[in-house]
Design an enzyme around this catalytic site. Structure first.
Site, PDB file in Angstrom:
ATOM      1  N   GLY A  90       1.268  -5.690   0.692  1.00  0.00           N
ATOM      2  CA  GLY A  90       0.199  -5.903  -0.273  1.00  0.00           C
ATOM      3  C   GLY A  90       0.675  -6.489  -1.580  1.00  0.00           C
ATOM      4  O   GLY A  90      -0.083  -7.162  -2.289  1.00  0.00           O
ATOM      5  N   ALA A 105       0.822  -1.202   0.000  1.00  0.00           N
ATOM      6  CA  ALA A 105       0.000   0.000   0.000  1.00  0.00           C
ATOM      7  C   ALA A 105       0.864   1.262   0.000  1.00  0.00           C
ATOM      8  O   ALA A 105       1.990   1.278   0.499  1.00  0.00           O
ATOM      9  CB  ALA A 105      -0.922   0.005   1.215  1.00  0.00           C
TER      10      ALA A 105
END
Length: 660
Positions: free
Chosen positions: A119, A74
């Protein structure tokens, strides 16, 4: 940041023997130095590609990254000041999109060609198969290190794929060990990936693997590791976490709860639990402090305002004065990182020769572990020597003194060096508390004297306090800064002031602890009070490692400068003299909570004074010093973020430390 590159998912159709294959590349248009991250624009791009993958008869998908980078998770620039509602929405958006990738009606393969963190690794877990290039060195989940947890399915899919023990290691244990990452071979051994492939033909071989799976009729795969042992593994992990963060950081505990839940929840229930946890943690003080700390050490201190643009001098030979433990560590560092001749001397010539031999022995040990080539070790071993007289330094471009912490001794060393080294040779002190200007006083060329204060153990702690004395000229400072960078260290520019930053702050904390001991508290109580800061080591253990004589010498230096705030301690003096003081517990002694509060107030006061004196340019640089040199945790933001968040700095000095 306004100029940050935007990550996109680029779809390309490949015509193959089994039909059309979708090649999706994660790319932000920059080179590897700016890795691809997932912000709102990236997720929107992924949604658009997923929509296109529903429009025709695709046979399979390969997901990969730009050269040398897969994706690193992220975009944390979106996190400061986030609300619980936005945090929940962000978690839900990732779950929805990654879930759509997982549910595609054809086989999917993640070709992990470079760094895959957070992520980035989670999106790979949503594919059926994972390949990794054998040269990839950075795989893992750093979120717990940042006060968070892998919130896009990582806590749910990882244990289902590799089991509870490996999942705990990846998600909790490794981040708490200086944010340890794993390599391709480790990922294959754990079962996190299915194949490691040669990097030269990596993408072609990954595509071929997918084609063979399709031809063999192998479809979607559901990870199903045995999680019957998860409760016991999580119980043991909680005890390890207690030893590291002492209950002060919620993220590792919440991550363990989520890993344990994966054994009984459906994936959808697990996603919902991650969203709840993210809404709680991300807006919280620990995560917000961690994000601030990450920005401090990764961006703010890299280009400090006070470092001149002057061209640094070349350093092609180095001298180290002294052959003790610290001097030997420093000589090893210069030798390995700069690969230039290094000479050591000591008042005891045999000691200098022993230090050189120990360095050669360490090089041989690295060869045995496969971390250094035999030829390189022979070369490095041949260029480290022990000298017998000051003229051994005649050809050096930089000489660093690491002798006993006495001003007269250090001045004598520099005076002798000035007689034998070239006029442009940089003279460096590793003093931990003494005045660099006083050492240079009386020299013919004081402008070439600078401080480089390294921290012990040198191989572990990345900080170097780069000390500019009033007489230090631009080229000397630029050269010292350049050397610190080439040594792989993180420099922070500090003014020549007593004990600089780290030792001044730690000694101010120590005065509180010594006063508590002298008021009837026990070492166990003072340790517990300090450990509530989240520091990695009890102060009593740190004192034993540093040595009471060194700590007492630093206290005496600070007492001479600031007697009201740094009173001499009979307890520390006794320990420095080799005696264990008689300390009796008293009923009227302060509580652990009271000692902790006094520590915070003392640190807030000293931090304010350091900033007012311009020892460092900002609170961010003060925090960088404590994080990189003393192990203060990210989840406290070093210290000033925590003191501002809790209102202590406002109460102590009338304003926030972040205000400068």
């Amino acid at each position: 940041m306004a100029d940050a590159p935007v990550t996109r998912f680029h779809l390309q159709e490949l015509s193959t023997r089994v039909g059309p294959i979708a090649l999706v590349t994660i790319d932000n248009g920059a080179d590897w130095r700016k890795p691809s991250t997932f912000g709102p624009d990236a997720l929107e791009s992924l949604a658009e590609v997923l929509g296109r993958l529903r429009t025709r008869d695709w046979r399979g998908l390969v997901l990969t990254g730009k050269p040398l980078v897969f994706a690193v998770g992220a975009d944390i620039t979106q996190f400061p000041g986030i609300t619980p509602e936005r945090a929940r929405e962000g978690g839900k958006a990732g779950h929805e999109l990654f879930g759509r990738l997982r549910e595609l009606p054809f086989p999917t393969l993640a070709a992990v060609n470079g760094a895959a963190l957070g992520g980035g690794l989670e999106i790979a877990l949503h594919c059926d198969v994972r390949t990794v290039a054998s040269n990839v060195r950075h795989l893992g989940f750093p979120e717990v290190f940042l006060g968070l947890f892998p919130a896009w399915g990582g806590t749910q899919l990882t244990p289902r794929l590799v089991g509870a023990e490996a999942a705990v290691r990846l998600i909790v244990d490794n981040p708490l060990k200086q944010n340890r990452l794993i390599r391709a071979a480790d990922a294959l051994e754990l079962g996190l990936v299915d194949h490691d492939l040669d990097p030269v033909e990596f993408l072609d071989e990954s595509i071929e693997l997918l084609l063979r799976r399709i031809e063999a009729g192998e479809g979607k795969r559901e990870p199903a590791a045995d999680l019957s042992d998860v409760s016991e593994i999580v119980r043991k992990a909680r005890a390890r976490v207690d030893d590291v963060v002492h209950g002060q950081a919620p993220a590792p505990y919440r991550a363990l709860d989520l890993i344990e839940g994966a054994a009984s929840w459906s994936l959808e229930e697990g996603y919902a639990a991650e969203e709840d946890a993210l809404a709680d943690l991300l807006p919280g003080p620990e995560a917000q402090a961690s994000i601030y700390a990450f920005d401090v050490v990764e961006r703010r201190i890299k280009k400090p305002a006070g470092v001149p643009d002057t061209q640094p001098r070349k350093v092609q030979a180095v001298g180290v004065v002294g052959a003790g433990l610290m001097a030997t560590q420093l000589a090893t560092l210069f030798l390995r990182k700069l690969e230039v001749p290094v000479v050591l001397t000591d008042v005891d010539a045999g000691r200098a020769e022993s230090a050189a031999e120990s360095i050669r022995g360490e090089l041989a040990g690295l060869v045995a572990k496969g971390r250094l080539g035999e030829g390189k070790a022979r070369f490095l071993g041949s260029i480290v020597t022990a000298g017998t007289a000051p003229d051994a330094y005649a050809g050096c471009d930089l000489v660093l003194e690491a002798v006993f912490e006495e001003l007269a001794v250090k001045r004598e060393v520099f005076g002798g060096l000035e007689q034998v080294v070239a006029p442009e040779c940089l003279l460096v002190t590793n003093t931990s508390s003494l005045s660099v200007a006083d050492m240079a006083d009386g020299l013919a060329r004081p402008e070439r004297v600078v401080g480089l204060h390294f921290f012990n153990p040198v191989a572990v702690l990345p900080l170097v306090e780069v000390v500019r004395a009033p007489a230090t000229d631009d080229v000397s400072l630029a050269t010292a800064w350049d050397v610190a960078r080439k040594l792989g260290k993180r420099g922070v520019l500090v003014k020549d002031a007593p004990a600089f930053v780290v030792n001044r702050m730690l000694t101010r904390q120590s005065t509180v602890l010594m006063q508590a001991l002298e008021s009837g508290s026990t070492f166990e109580e003072t340790d517990e009070a300090a450990l509530r800061l989240g520091i990695p080591m009890p102060p009593s253990a740190l004192l034993a490692m540093v040595g009471p004589r060194v700590a007492n010498h630093t206290l005496q230096t600070l007492h001479d400068a600031f007697p009201d705030r740094f009173p001499l301690s009979p307890t520390l003096q006794a320990l420095a003299d080799g005696d264990f003081p008689e300390l009796e517990a008293r009923n009227d002694r302060p509580s652990v909570g009271e000692i902790h509060e006094r520590i915070l107030e003392a640190l807030a006061d000293e931090a304010r004074r350091i900033l007012d004196e311009r020892v460092v340019a900002s609170a961010a640089e003060l925090d960088a010093c404590l994080i990189l040199g003393a192990g203060f945790p990210f989840f406290r933001g070093g210290i000033t973020k925590h003191l501002d968040q809790t209102g202590i700095s406002q109460r102590v000095s009338g304003r926030l430390l972040a205000d400068g």
